[in-house]
Design a protein around this motif. Sequence first.
Motif, short mmCIF file in Angstrom:
data_model
loop_
_atom_site.label_atom_id
_atom_site.label_comp_id
_atom_site.label_asym_id
_atom_site.label_seq_id
_atom_site.Cartn_x
_atom_site.Cartn_y
_atom_site.Cartn_z
N GLY A 299 0.81 -1.34 0.14
CA GLY A 299 0.28 0.03 0.18
C GLY A 299 0.95 1.32 -0.09
O GLY A 299 0.14 2.22 -0.09
N LEU A 300 2.13 1.23 -0.11
CA LEU A 300 3.05 2.36 -0.08
C LEU A 300 3.70 2.48 -1.35
O LEU A 300 4.57 1.76 -1.80
N VAL A 301 3.28 3.41 -2.18
CA VAL A 301 3.69 3.81 -3.70
C VAL A 301 4.46 4.79 -3.68
O VAL A 301 4.27 6.09 -3.23
N TYR A 302 5.92 4.57 -4.24
CA TYR A 302 6.78 5.74 -4.23
C TYR A 302 6.74 6.13 -5.71
O TYR A 302 7.20 5.14 -6.65
N GLY A 303 6.83 7.51 -6.03
CA GLY A 303 7.05 7.82 -7.39
C GLY A 303 8.33 8.24 -7.60
O GLY A 303 9.43 7.94 -6.65
N PRO A 304 9.06 8.83 -8.68
CA PRO A 304 10.20 9.02 -9.11
C PRO A 304 11.10 9.74 -8.03
O PRO A 304 12.15 9.41 -7.68
N SER A 305 10.44 10.76 -7.39
CA SER A 305 11.20 11.76 -6.69
C SER A 305 11.63 11.13 -5.31
O SER A 305 12.58 11.29 -4.89
N PHE A 306 10.79 9.90 -4.96
CA PHE A 306 11.26 9.36 -3.73
C PHE A 306 12.11 7.98 -3.73
O PHE A 306 12.25 7.09 -2.84
N ARG A 307 12.14 7.67 -5.19
CA ARG A 307 13.01 6.41 -5.34
C ARG A 307 14.59 6.59 -5.35
O ARG A 307 15.26 6.51 -6.25
N GLY A 308 15.12 6.66 -4.23
CA GLY A 308 16.27 7.26 -4.18
C GLY A 308 17.34 6.18 -3.54
O GLY A 308 18.65 6.50 -3.45
N LEU A 309 16.89 5.01 -3.30
CA LEU A 309 17.84 3.99 -2.56
C LEU A 309 18.65 3.44 -3.67
O LEU A 309 18.08 2.97 -4.77
N ARG A 310 19.85 3.15 -3.58
CA ARG A 310 20.73 2.78 -4.74
C ARG A 310 21.62 1.40 -4.03
O ARG A 310 21.61 0.69 -5.16
N ALA A 345 14.60 8.19 1.62
CA ALA A 345 15.38 7.09 1.16
C ALA A 345 16.18 6.32 1.92
O ALA A 345 16.60 5.23 1.92
N ALA A 346 16.93 7.26 3.14
CA ALA A 346 17.59 6.69 4.18
C ALA A 346 17.02 5.56 4.96
O ALA A 346 17.71 4.78 5.54
N LEU A 347 15.68 5.76 5.05
CA LEU A 347 15.11 4.69 5.88
C LEU A 347 14.59 3.51 4.94
O LEU A 347 13.96 2.49 5.61
N GLN A 348 14.63 3.42 3.84
CA GLN A 348 13.96 2.71 2.92
C GLN A 348 14.37 1.14 3.02
O GLN A 348 13.69 0.09 2.80
N PRO A 349 15.70 0.86 3.55
CA PRO A 349 16.27 -0.34 3.30
C PRO A 349 15.39 -1.21 4.49
O PRO A 349 15.49 -2.24 4.44
N LEU A 350 14.56 -0.50 5.31
CA LEU A 350 14.37 -1.41 6.43
C LEU A 350 13.05 -2.18 5.64
O LEU A 350 12.54 -3.07 6.13
N GLY A 351 12.53 -1.41 4.52
CA GLY A 351 11.30 -2.33 3.67
C GLY A 351 11.85 -3.54 3.17
O GLY A 351 11.10 -4.45 2.84
N LEU A 352 13.19 -3.83 3.30
CA LEU A 352 13.58 -5.20 3.00
C LEU A 352 13.51 -6.14 3.83
O LEU A 352 13.82 -7.30 3.65
N GLY A 353 13.12 -5.80 5.21
CA GLY A 353 13.08 -6.82 6.33
C GLY A 353 14.54 -7.41 6.55
O GLY A 353 14.34 -8.30 7.20
N VAL A 354 15.69 -6.30 6.64
CA VAL A 354 16.87 -7.16 6.89
C VAL A 354 16.83 -6.80 8.49
O VAL A 354 17.95 -7.77 9.01
#
Length: 446
Positions: A299-310, A345-354
């Motif tokens: 339910g969380l949709v990121y558009g281009p501006s927020f897709r910053g995880l490299r 984007a700095a918090l997005q790695p948590l979405g990987l469930g690591v």
Amino acid sequence: VCSPEYWVRHVRETVRFLNGVRALEAQGVTAYIEVGPDGVLSALAQDCLTEPADDIAAEDTPAPLLVPVLRKDRPEPQALVAALAEIHVHGETVDWRGFFAGRGARRVELPTYAFQHQRYWLEAGASAGDAAAFGLDPADHPLLGGAVPLAGADGLVFTGTLSLHTQPWLADHVLRGEAVLATTALVELAVRAGDEVGLGHVEELVIQAPLALPRGGGVQIQLVLGEEDETGTRSLEMYSRAAEPVGEDEWICHASGVLAPEPDDATTAEVAAGLAAWPPPGAERVEVDGLYELLAGDGLVYGPSFRGLRAVWQRDDEVFAEVSLAEESVVDAQRFGLHPALLDAALQPLGLGVLDGVGRGRMLFSLAGISLYASGASALRVRLARTGPETLSLTAVDGAGEAVVSADTLTLRQVATEQPEAAPAADAAGTLPEPAASSEAAAETP
């Protein structure tokens, strides 16, 4: 030059181009116009001059003008008119009357200028966003319009309007079908408010309710800073309501917190120390492909501006990441303390469930001990470290290894799977409803 014999001699005999250019230069010629299919001779003539144009220009003397009238890679009419214009603006005489003959051209009066009495330009009035016109101090921030010190008190109020029309990048953060202001934007606003009163440390920030952004219209926001207490801290509350309220529309509180002076023991060296070696030694690379599709399923949709995880690495209870802004957001980064999309984007790695317990399904609920050391960053190296069952710390540096931001404690809570009642989705009239009583159920995503 119109006789065939001339061109026969031109091909068979020595041209003496150098001598010809030097002879013209000796006679005081300063403009050389090449009539031919390209600009080859103009380049050669430049090399033939006894004083190259670059040297003359360095001496504040008008440089010789060398203009070809045609270019092989341009339409002839366009190239010819451009050449005549270049000749004209360098002070040479062009017979414009002859050029426009038979074309129906006529002279018109030029606009008047400031020192003339006849007005031509419209008077510039105060714009709708001119804070001074409304008795406010300019806030100098992309999300805020102005600030007003409270009369007879030590408080301060910031105001602004959020709109997907004027700030389209905000629409790239969507929670369950609604464009929702990222929590990291609330963090950015808290930091900006602290800067205004010389308090560089966000001691605490608790998220009360998400802030939905309607597709039509806008949302008014207020940041209310309380009076300074005996410890030097100030309270902070963030509110919103529909830009065009209907009836008795109530303000919704989205966050509350405390601003404090920077701690005496704060040091950027300590922040940067854990990120000096990169990639982090002993950490294993984590695949990030498919993360945004995975989050969209939740339910969380990121558009281009927020897709910053490299890139992401993990080492025990630590997660490291490289994040950067989209190209179109890099210029805007200079206007923020820390661009909300970059911190998100700095918090997005948590979405990987690591990290168990602080991964998918758990959203940012509160923050403590936030310090911003440098503004305008467009890329970060990030370290997230577990500090408890539902908490972690954050440190981040720029590409040069200089400290940018740190947070002592980020608290995450489980979010209910059903649509939270607190999500203030705008109705047809643009009115935002009251938040739910439980801030835990209403806790929003990073």
